[in-house]
Design a protein around this motif. Structure first.
Motif, PDB file in Angstrom:
ATOM      1  N   GLU A  87      -8.317 -27.026  16.790  1.00 43.58           N
ATOM      2  CA  GLU A  87      -6.903 -27.417  16.915  1.00 43.58           C
ATOM      3  C   GLU A  87      -6.013 -26.217  17.244  1.00 43.58           C
ATOM      4  N   CYS A  88      -6.434 -25.484  18.267  1.00 40.81           N
ATOM      5  CA  CYS A  88      -5.666 -24.319  18.726  1.00 40.81           C
ATOM      6  C   CYS A  88      -4.593 -24.756  19.726  1.00 40.81           C
ATOM      7  N   ASP A  89      -3.616 -23.895  19.915  1.00 42.42           N
ATOM      8  CA  ASP A  89      -2.578 -24.186  20.915  1.00 42.42           C
ATOM      9  C   ASP A  89      -2.246 -22.971  21.777  1.00 42.42           C
ATOM     10  N   ALA A  90      -3.070 -21.916  21.693  1.00 42.84           N
ATOM     11  CA  ALA A  90      -2.855 -20.714  22.495  1.00 42.84           C
ATOM     12  C   ALA A  90      -4.192 -19.994  22.669  1.00 42.84           C
ATOM     13  N   ILE A  91      -4.224 -19.092  23.641  1.00 39.25           N
ATOM     14  CA  ILE A  91      -5.442 -18.342  23.966  1.00 39.25           C
ATOM     15  C   ILE A  91      -5.154 -16.844  23.910  1.00 39.25           C
ATOM     16  N   ILE A  92      -6.047 -16.097  23.254  1.00 37.08           N
ATOM     17  CA  ILE A  92      -6.066 -14.644  23.365  1.00 37.08           C
ATOM     18  C   ILE A  92      -7.400 -14.266  24.005  1.00 37.08           C
ATOM     19  N   GLY A  93      -7.349 -13.706  25.204  1.00 38.77           N
ATOM     20  CA  GLY A  93      -8.558 -13.218  25.860  1.00 38.77           C
ATOM     21  C   GLY A  93      -8.733 -11.744  25.557  1.00 38.77           C
ATOM     22  N   LEU A  94      -9.949 -11.340  25.213  1.00 37.39           N
ATOM     23  CA  LEU A  94     -10.220  -9.957  24.837  1.00 37.39           C
ATOM     24  C   LEU A  94     -11.533  -9.516  25.458  1.00 37.39           C
ATOM     25  N   GLY A  95     -11.479  -8.559  26.383  1.00 36.41           N
ATOM     26  CA  GLY A  95     -12.720  -8.075  26.968  1.00 36.41           C
ATOM     27  C   GLY A  95     -12.548  -7.626  28.403  1.00 36.41           C
ATOM     28  N   GLY A  96     -13.682  -7.598  29.113  1.00 35.99           N
ATOM     29  CA  GLY A  96     -13.660  -7.307  30.537  1.00 35.99           C
ATOM     30  C   GLY A  96     -13.398  -8.572  31.327  1.00 35.99           C
ATOM     31  N   GLY A  97     -13.721  -8.528  32.614  1.00 41.12           N
ATOM     32  CA  GLY A  97     -13.414  -9.667  33.475  1.00 41.12           C
ATOM     33  C   GLY A  97     -14.083 -10.950  33.047  1.00 41.12           C
ATOM     34  N   SER A  98     -15.300 -10.871  32.524  1.00 37.71           N
ATOM     35  CA  SER A  98     -16.016 -12.089  32.125  1.00 37.71           C
ATOM     36  C   SER A  98     -15.278 -12.825  31.021  1.00 37.71           C
ATOM     37  N   ALA A  99     -14.931 -12.117  29.958  1.00 36.22           N
ATOM     38  CA  ALA A  99     -14.240 -12.751  28.829  1.00 36.22           C
ATOM     39  C   ALA A  99     -12.876 -13.289  29.233  1.00 36.22           C
ATOM     40  N   LEU A 100     -12.144 -12.519  30.034  1.00 38.99           N
ATOM     41  CA  LEU A 100     -10.799 -12.955  30.411  1.00 38.99           C
ATOM     42  C   LEU A 100     -10.848 -14.139  31.364  1.00 38.99           C
ATOM     43  N   ASP A 101     -11.825 -14.161  32.263  1.00 37.37           N
ATOM     44  CA  ASP A 101     -11.952 -15.306  33.166  1.00 37.37           C
ATOM     45  C   ASP A 101     -12.358 -16.572  32.417  1.00 37.37           C
ATOM     46  N   VAL A 102     -13.220 -16.436  31.396  1.00 32.85           N
ATOM     47  CA  VAL A 102     -13.543 -17.592  30.555  1.00 32.85           C
ATOM     48  C   VAL A 102     -12.306 -18.058  29.809  1.00 32.85           C
ATOM     49  N   ALA A 103     -11.540 -17.115  29.263  1.00 34.89           N
ATOM     50  CA  ALA A 103     -10.317 -17.468  28.537  1.00 34.89           C
ATOM     51  C   ALA A 103      -9.361 -18.257  29.424  1.00 34.89           C
ATOM     52  N   LYS A 104      -9.207 -17.822  30.669  1.00 33.14           N
ATOM     53  CA  LYS A 104      -8.336 -18.539  31.604  1.00 33.14           C
ATOM     54  C   LYS A 104      -8.902 -19.920  31.917  1.00 33.14           C
ATOM     55  N   GLY A 105     -10.218 -19.985  32.107  1.00 32.48           N
ATOM     56  CA  GLY A 105     -10.852 -21.272  32.409  1.00 32.48           C
ATOM     57  C   GLY A 105     -10.674 -22.263  31.277  1.00 32.48           C
ATOM     58  N   VAL A 106     -10.804 -21.793  30.045  1.00 29.42           N
ATOM     59  CA  VAL A 106     -10.584 -22.659  28.881  1.00 29.42           C
ATOM     60  C   VAL A 106      -9.142 -23.149  28.857  1.00 29.42           C
ATOM     61  N   PRO A 131      -0.037 -21.030  26.061  1.00 29.72           N
ATOM     62  CA  PRO A 131       0.294 -19.601  26.080  1.00 29.72           C
ATOM     63  C   PRO A 131      -0.967 -18.739  26.135  1.00 29.72           C
ATOM     64  N   MET A 132      -0.920 -17.692  26.956  1.00 30.80           N
ATOM     65  CA  MET A 132      -2.074 -16.812  27.128  1.00 30.80           C
ATOM     66  C   MET A 132      -1.673 -15.349  26.956  1.00 30.80           C
ATOM     67  N   VAL A 133      -2.388 -14.657  26.074  1.00 29.38           N
ATOM     68  CA  VAL A 133      -2.286 -13.210  25.930  1.00 29.38           C
ATOM     69  C   VAL A 133      -3.642 -12.631  26.310  1.00 29.38           C
ATOM     70  N   MET A 134      -3.675 -11.715  27.266  1.00 28.70           N
ATOM     71  CA  MET A 134      -4.932 -11.135  27.729  1.00 28.70           C
ATOM     72  C   MET A 134      -4.959  -9.634  27.436  1.00 28.70           C
ATOM     73  N   ILE A 135      -6.081  -9.194  26.867  1.00 30.24           N
ATOM     74  CA  ILE A 135      -6.255  -7.794  26.476  1.00 30.24           C
ATOM     75  C   ILE A 135      -7.483  -7.252  27.182  1.00 30.24           C
ATOM     76  N   MET A 136      -7.294  -6.290  28.075  1.00 27.01           N
ATOM     77  CA  MET A 136      -8.429  -5.750  28.809  1.00 27.01           C
ATOM     78  C   MET A 136      -9.140  -4.685  27.978  1.00 27.01           C
ATOM     79  N   THR A 137     -10.471  -4.607  28.131  1.00 29.09           N
ATOM     80  CA  THR A 137     -11.248  -3.547  27.485  1.00 29.09           C
ATOM     81  C   THR A 137     -12.088  -2.775  28.494  1.00 29.09           C
ATOM     82  N   THR A 138     -11.859  -3.020  29.780  1.00 26.47           N
ATOM     83  CA  THR A 138     -12.490  -2.237  30.845  1.00 26.47           C
ATOM     84  C   THR A 138     -11.427  -1.899  31.879  1.00 26.47           C
TER      85      THR A 138
END
Length: 382
Positions: A87-106, A131-138
């Protein structure tokens, strides 16, 4: 008068900025965030940092870290299920391109429905995303600021390029400290991806003065700082510089799109699941050589930006000097030299070429490219 657009998220940049993840998500009106990451990032300790930031902000959260390199459609589906069950209502993506692209896809599927392949191509997203917050790690994919998500269609063995302004995150957090936990091979591969982003955005037929500024800055930074960043994970100056280069190259290609190197790299990566940055490192000088006649002035300018003394050179000679610079940089950081080095054979070329020809990134390549020319380039890169 032509009209151009330049899209980007709010950007929070600097050492320690990862600690603002929870508060940033809360500012967007979130009640509970799904943190999308991977096991490597978790093992490096960065997932704990984001969880702590959520706890400090009083933001409820759940985690999803079940993914692999080269993100796949089934991982999007699993992430959507986690988002709904928790029952989430927001996304935090954390990682390189793979994790962030999955986060966007979700984020895309939980509000738009269907399956991820429904959205392959340009501007097929119709409902607003959470809402999307993306944090790059690469440094890196640039996905934290871009309108791209690249996902593998497992059935077709193809990387799907999804392009939509809806995929631009609300907030991007760029913390150079996260780069200190990367090994030299991944630093090299992701750094060559940054270089490819900058060059392809600069010569793209969709380039504008706004994208040129970002691409030129990124290109200048990578040329000076990628070697020391690969050499030492403790070089804070190099890590900060490469984080900025990745960010600026991401802003450039998000708005100018890319070219043949990425189109072919997507085709190879989708079928054979090879590291994206390594494939770009191999292909980039070959694609530059192919494209050089389409925009000799731009390639001469690339040489200048790289720091090459071009005063005694013609435009064509300067363009060739830029290609030599890329090859030398790639060699210095230990990137693979040829497609055969990563297991590609002559028999694989035809299906790669057919898939590359259909990739959205081919549209903005500065020189028209036929299937025969793609196949010849691949043969040369073997």
């Amino acid at each position: 008068m032509s009209i151009t657009k330049f899209v980007m998220p709010e950007v929070i940049f600097g050492k320690g900025s990862i600690e603002q993840a929870g508060e940033a998500c809360l500012r967007l009106g979130a009640n509970k965030a799904l943190i999308v990451s991977d096991s490597g990032v978790a093992n490096a300790g960065w997932l704990d940092k984001v969880i702590e930031s959520c706890q400090d902000a009083g933001l409820a959260f759940a985690t999803f870290i079940e993914m692999t390199t080269n993100p796949k459609d089934r991982e999007i589906e699993a992430g959507c299920l986690a988002f709904k069950e928790q029952e989430c209502d927001a996304i935090i993506g954390l990682g390189g391109g793979s994790a962030l692209d999955v986060a966007k896809g979700v984020a895309l599927l939980v509000t738009n429905g269907g399956i991820i392949s429904d959205y392959e191509g340009v501007d097929k997203v119709h409902s607003p995303l959470p809402p999307m917050v993306m944090i790059m790690t690469t440094a890196g994919s640039g996905s934290e600021v871009s309108q791209f998500s690249v996902i593998v269609d497992s059935f077709r063995e193809k990387k799907m390029t999804i392009i939509s302004k809806s995929l631009v995150p609300d907030i991007a957090i760029v913390d150079p400290a996260t780069l200190t936990t990367l090994g030299p091979d991944l630093t090299a591969a992701t750094g060559m991806d940054v270089l490819t982003h900058a060059i392809e955005a600069y010569v793209s037929i969709a380039a504008t003065p706004l994208t040129d500024v970002q691409a030129k800055n990124a290109l200048s930074i990578v040329s000076r700082h990628l070697r020391p960043s690969v050499a030492s994970r403790h070089n804070e100056e190099a890590k900060k510089a490469m984080a900025m280069a990745s960010l600026q190259a991401g802003l450039a290609f998000s708005n100018a799109i890319l070219g043949a190197a990425h189109a072919i790299s997507h085709a190879i990566g989708g079928k054979y699941l090879l590291p994206h940055g390594e494939i770009n490192a191999i292909l980039l000088p070959h694609v530059m050589d192919f494209n050089r006649i389409a925009s000799p002035r731009r390639f001469s300018e690339i040489a200048d930006i790289m720091g090459i003394d071009t005063r005694a050179l013609t435009e064509q000679q300067a363009g060739m000097a830029a290609i030599h610079f890329v090859r030398e940089l790639s060699q210095d950081i230990g990137a693979p030299k040829s497609l055969s080095d990563v297991g590609i054979t002559k028999e694989m070329i035809d299906p790669i070429g057919m898939t590359a020809l259909e990739d959205a990134c081919m549209i903005t390549n500065p020189r028209d490219m036929s299937l025969e020319q793609i196949n010849q380039l691949l043969l040369t890169a073997l």
